[in-house]
Design a protein around this motif. Sequence first.
Motif, PDB file in Angstrom:
ATOM      1  N   ARG A 101       0.880  -1.165   0.000  1.00 42.93           N
ATOM      2  CA  ARG A 101       0.000   0.000   0.000  1.00 42.93           C
ATOM      3  C   ARG A 101       0.927   1.228   0.000  1.00 42.93           C
ATOM      4  NH1 ARG A 101      -5.049   0.458   3.742  1.00 42.93           N
ATOM      5  NH2 ARG A 101      -4.926  -1.763   3.395  1.00 42.93           N
ATOM      6  N   THR A 118       3.630  -3.564  -8.445  1.00 41.46           N
ATOM      7  CA  THR A 118       2.400  -3.587  -7.652  1.00 41.46           C
ATOM      8  C   THR A 118       2.315  -2.308  -6.819  1.00 41.46           C
ATOM      9  OG1 THR A 118       2.756  -5.982  -7.545  1.00 41.46           O
ATOM     10  CG2 THR A 118       0.978  -5.093  -6.188  1.00 41.46           C
ATOM     11  N   ALA A 139      -0.530   0.510  -6.518  1.00 41.20           N
ATOM     12  CA  ALA A 139      -1.058   0.945  -5.222  1.00 41.20           C
ATOM     13  C   ALA A 139      -0.984   2.473  -5.090  1.00 41.20           C
ATOM     14  CB  ALA A 139      -0.277   0.279  -4.092  1.00 41.20           C
ATOM     15  N   SER A 167      -3.963   3.640  -7.155  1.00 46.57           N
ATOM     16  CA  SER A 167      -5.300   3.301  -6.645  1.00 46.57           C
ATOM     17  C   SER A 167      -5.541   3.812  -5.230  1.00 46.57           C
ATOM     18  CB  SER A 167      -5.492   1.775  -6.661  1.00 46.57           C
ATOM     19  OG  SER A 167      -4.685   1.175  -5.641  1.00 46.57           O
ATOM     20  N   GLY A 168      -4.462   3.981  -4.467  1.00 44.56           N
ATOM     21  CA  GLY A 168      -4.630   4.334  -3.049  1.00 44.56           C
ATOM     22  C   GLY A 168      -5.037   3.134  -2.211  1.00 44.56           C
ATOM     23  N   ASN A 169      -5.108   1.962  -2.827  1.00 43.48           N
ATOM     24  CA  ASN A 169      -5.583   0.761  -2.125  1.00 43.48           C
ATOM     25  C   ASN A 169      -4.453  -0.186  -1.763  1.00 43.48           C
ATOM     26  OD1 ASN A 169      -8.225   1.590  -2.496  1.00 43.48           O
ATOM     27  ND2 ASN A 169      -8.372   0.554  -4.494  1.00 43.48           N
ATOM     28  N   ARG A 170      -4.805  -1.180  -0.945  1.00 43.48           N
ATOM     29  CA  ARG A 170      -3.900  -2.300  -0.670  1.00 43.48           C
ATOM     30  C   ARG A 170      -3.922  -3.188  -1.907  1.00 43.48           C
ATOM     31  NH1 ARG A 170      -4.783  -7.614   0.552  1.00 43.48           N
ATOM     32  NH2 ARG A 170      -3.283  -8.614   1.956  1.00 43.48           N
ATOM     33  N   GLU A 171      -2.747  -3.459  -2.473  1.00 39.76           N
ATOM     34  CA  GLU A 171      -2.705  -4.298  -3.677  1.00 39.76           C
ATOM     35  C   GLU A 171      -1.949  -5.586  -3.373  1.00 39.76           C
ATOM     36  OE1 GLU A 171      -4.245  -3.592  -6.466  1.00 39.76           O
ATOM     37  OE2 GLU A 171      -4.675  -1.445  -6.210  1.00 39.76           O
TER      38      GLU A 171
END
Length: 338
Positions: A192, A312, A316, A319-323
């Motif tokens: 992240r 990855t 992240a 997206s700002g997300n946990r990948e």
Amino acid sequence: VTVNVGVIGTGMIGQDHVRRLTHVLSGARVAAVTDMDADRARAVADGVPGVRVHDSGQDLITDPEVDAVVVTSWGPTHEEYVLAGIAAGKQVFCEKPLATTRQACDRILDAETAAGRRLVSVGFMRRYDEQYRAMKEIVTSGQIGPPLLMHAAHRNPAVPDSFTSEMIINDSAVHDIDVARWMFDQEIAAIRVLTPRTSSKARPGFHDPLLVLLEMADGVLVDVEASANAGFAYDIRGEVVCEDGTVELSESAGVVVKRVGTHSGRVPANWQERFARAFDAEFQAWIDAVTAGGTTGPSAWDGYAATVVCDTGLAALRSGNREPVVLRERPALYDKEA
Ligand code: NAD
Ligand code: ISE
């Protein structure tokens, strides 16, 4: 026995490695150099007795007088030279990154696996730094209990205009990513990337610093504060928190000065200063292994895993997300140390 080394890419780090192979280490000499910038290659060759200058990396690799190859050209060119080195059956030391895409790393893994022996070593020199090694020894000894977390910082004083926010991940934090995999002997399961307020020293549109959060396969968390424009120095920090204690990199490898009201020591100016001895140790180990007919150090698998985690991480950042990190199955060739 002297290993005749050919160096592809005589830029900043290529010149430093030529210097170390020529003046610092034993058991090797620089036999050939090449660079896309022919004048630069010739200028570097001027300082090295008996060295040949080649027009291309491919010519250098197939030169019968070159026993082993060092790749220090720009990242996107590494794949071509590493594959050619494997095809020629020569040992290759490739500066990080092994290659800049997952697909390119896949092709290198496929080629080395088909060759059936380890021919590639990747320049993650922190594994040879005395402080990181001492830290790993304490962590793996179990004397301070099972690990829970690692805090890290990778602060660059300044970067050239060509540097981007993405490069904070795939050019700088890639070292912390390799350290995390090595320190805990396991893969990274997810990443992240958080974006704190941007430093006024960064160019417009640049996210700097970044907070990179790595989730190890067994749940250990690693946070890496990575910055491109820290301004004051090259500051590398690391602390592993275990159930019964902590272990951290010391503040300074040199002396500590105390005088009225102050306590101080040197902060390195750049990566060359901070990791000079690690680079020497890394290369000496590689030369010794090549002399003995093999290789040592971070493998192509380590290079592949680091590139996939970086890719990855870029997703992240967007997206700002946990990948989640998805790796291919590790070929048996990499089950053991080389
Ligand atoms: P640089 O730009 O100073 O030098 C790169 C050189 O490669 C240049 O002289 C360029 O002309 C040459 N080159 C580019 N494409 C080529 C090609 N196709 N064939 C031959 N030569 C070519 O860059 P640098 O800072 O020396 O970095 C080189 C590599 O080393 C990069 O992969 C970088 O990530 C890595 N690096 C690692 C560390 C570390 O701490 N381990 C530190 C710095 C750089
Ligand atoms: C450089 O390429 C390196 O590899 C250094 O070790 C790292 O600290 C720096 O951020 C990179 O640009």
